[in-house]
Design a protein around this motif. Structure first.
Motif: not given
Length: 306
Positions: A12-27
Motif C-alpha cells: 500500500s505504501a508503494r502504491a501510494l507513492a506511485r499514485r503521488r508521482r502520477r498526480e505530480a506528473w499530471r499537475r
C-alpha cells in the motif's frame, strides 16, 4: 502474523507513492501547458526530433554521396531542389535533414555526460566536508575560471576530429555550472531535519545521497538539462564551423563551414548558409523556451511573480 501484516503495508505504501508521482506528473503537465512559449518550444522540438528520426525515409542517404550528386554547383532553389544545392551538387535540404541527426545527437549525448559529471561532483562537494569537498569545489572553480570555448578548441584539437571526441569535449567542459547549482542545493538539504534523523538511524553517506538528497535535486537537474542542450548544440556548431568537427559526418555546423569556405555570402548563395543557421537558432530557442517553462513548473514561485 507479523509478516502478513507487513507485506500489505509495504504494498500500500508503494502504491501510494506511485499514485503521488502520477498526480505530480499530471499537475506538472497541466502547469506546463499553461506556459504558451513552452508549448511553442516543445512543438518546434518535436518537429526537429521527428525529422531527425525519419531522415532515412524523408531523404535517402544516397543524397549525401558526392559521386551521386545530380544537381549543379550552388544551384538556386527550384522544383527539384527546394533549397538549392551545395558546391558539390548535393541537395541542401537533404544535408539539412541529415545534419539534424548529428546536431541533436551531439547536443543530447554531451548534455547527458555533462549532467552526470555535474550532478556527481556537485553532490559530493556539497555533502562531504573537509578535503574531499574542498578539492572538488576547487576543481569546479578551476574549470569555471578557464574560458569555455578556448578550452573546448584545445581539447578538440588534441583528441582529434571525431563525433565521440566532440561529445567528450563538450560534456567535459560544460559541467561546472551544473555542479555549482547542485552543490548549493545539497548544502541546503543536508542541514534539514530528516537528514539528521537518517544519520541517527544509521544511514550511510551513500544511502543519504541516493535516497534523500538526489531526489530533491533532480528537478533542478531536469530544468538545467534543457538549457545545457542548447549550449551543447551551439558549441558543436561552433567547433564544426571552425573545422574541428567530424569530417565524415554532416552537421549544421559543417554546412556553415562549407558555405563559408566556398564564399556563399559573396556569391549570393543564401540557400546554402541561411537554412542551417535558422535551424540552429530554432532548436536552441526551443530548448530555451522548454527550459524556462520547466523552471516555472518545478519552482511555482516563479509563476507567482509573472
Amino acid at each position: 502474523m507479523t509478516t502478513s501484516t507487513t507485506v500489505p503495508a509495504q504494498i500500500s505504501a508503494r502504491a501510494l507513492a506511485r499514485r503521488r508521482r502520477r498526480e505530480a506528473w499530471r499537475r506538472g503537465w497541466a502547469t506546463f501547458r499553461q506556459h504558451r512559449s513552452g508549448m511553442i518550444g516543445l512543438g518546434i522540438l518535436f518537429v526537429f526530433v521527428g525529422v531527425a528520426l525519419l531522415a532515412p525515409v524523408i531523404a535517402p542517404s544516397e543524397g549525401l554521396s558526392v559521386t551521386r550528386a545530380t544537381g549543379g554547383v550552388l544551384e538556386a532553389p527550384s522544383g527539384e531542389f527546394w533549397l538549392g544545392t551545395d558546391d558539390k551538387g548535393r541537395s541542401v535540404l537533404t544535408l539539412l535533414i541529415w545534419g539534424s541527426r548529428i546536431s541533436l545527437f551531439v547536443g543530447l549525448a554531451a548534455t547527458l555526460l555533462s549532467m552526470v559529471l555535474g550532478t556527481l561532483i556537485g553532490l559530493m562537494s556539497g555533502y562531504f566536508s573537509g578535503w574531499t569537498g574542498a578539492i572538488l569545489f576547487r576543481l569546479t572553480e578551476w574549470f569555471l575560471v578557464i574560458p569555455f570555448l578556448p578550452l573546448a578548441i584545445v581539447m578538440a584539437t588534441t583528441l582529434g576530429r571525431s563525433l565521440i571526441n566532440i561529445v567528450i569535449v563538450i560534456g567535459v567542459t560544460s559541467w561546472p555550472g551544473t555542479a555549482l547549482l547542485i552543490r548549493a542545493q545539497t548544502l541546503t538539504i543536508r542541514e534539514r531535519p530528516y537528514i539528521e534523523r537518517a544519520k541517527v538511524l544509521g544511514a550511510g553517506s551513500g544511502h543519504q545521497m541516493r535516497r534523500h538528497i538526489l531526489p530533491n535535486v533532480m528537478p533542478m537537474v531536469f530544468a538545467n538539462t534543457t538549457l545545457t542542450v542548447a549550449i551543447a548544440i551551439l558549441t558543436e556548431t561552433t567547433l564544426s564551423f571552425l573545422g574541428l568537427g567530424d569530417p565524415t559526418r554532416v552537421s549544421w555546423g559543417s554546412m556553415l563551414d562549407a558555405a563559408f569556405g566556398v564564399g556563399a555570402i559573396t556569391t549570393g548563395s543564401w540557400w546554402f548558409i541561411v537554412p542551417p543557421g535558422v535551424c540552429v537558432v530554432l532548436v536552441v530557442l526551443s530548448f530555451t523556451l522548454v527550459g524556462q517553462a520547466l523552471e516555472e513548473v518545478l519552482n511555482p514561485r516563479l509563476g507567482a511573480r509573472r
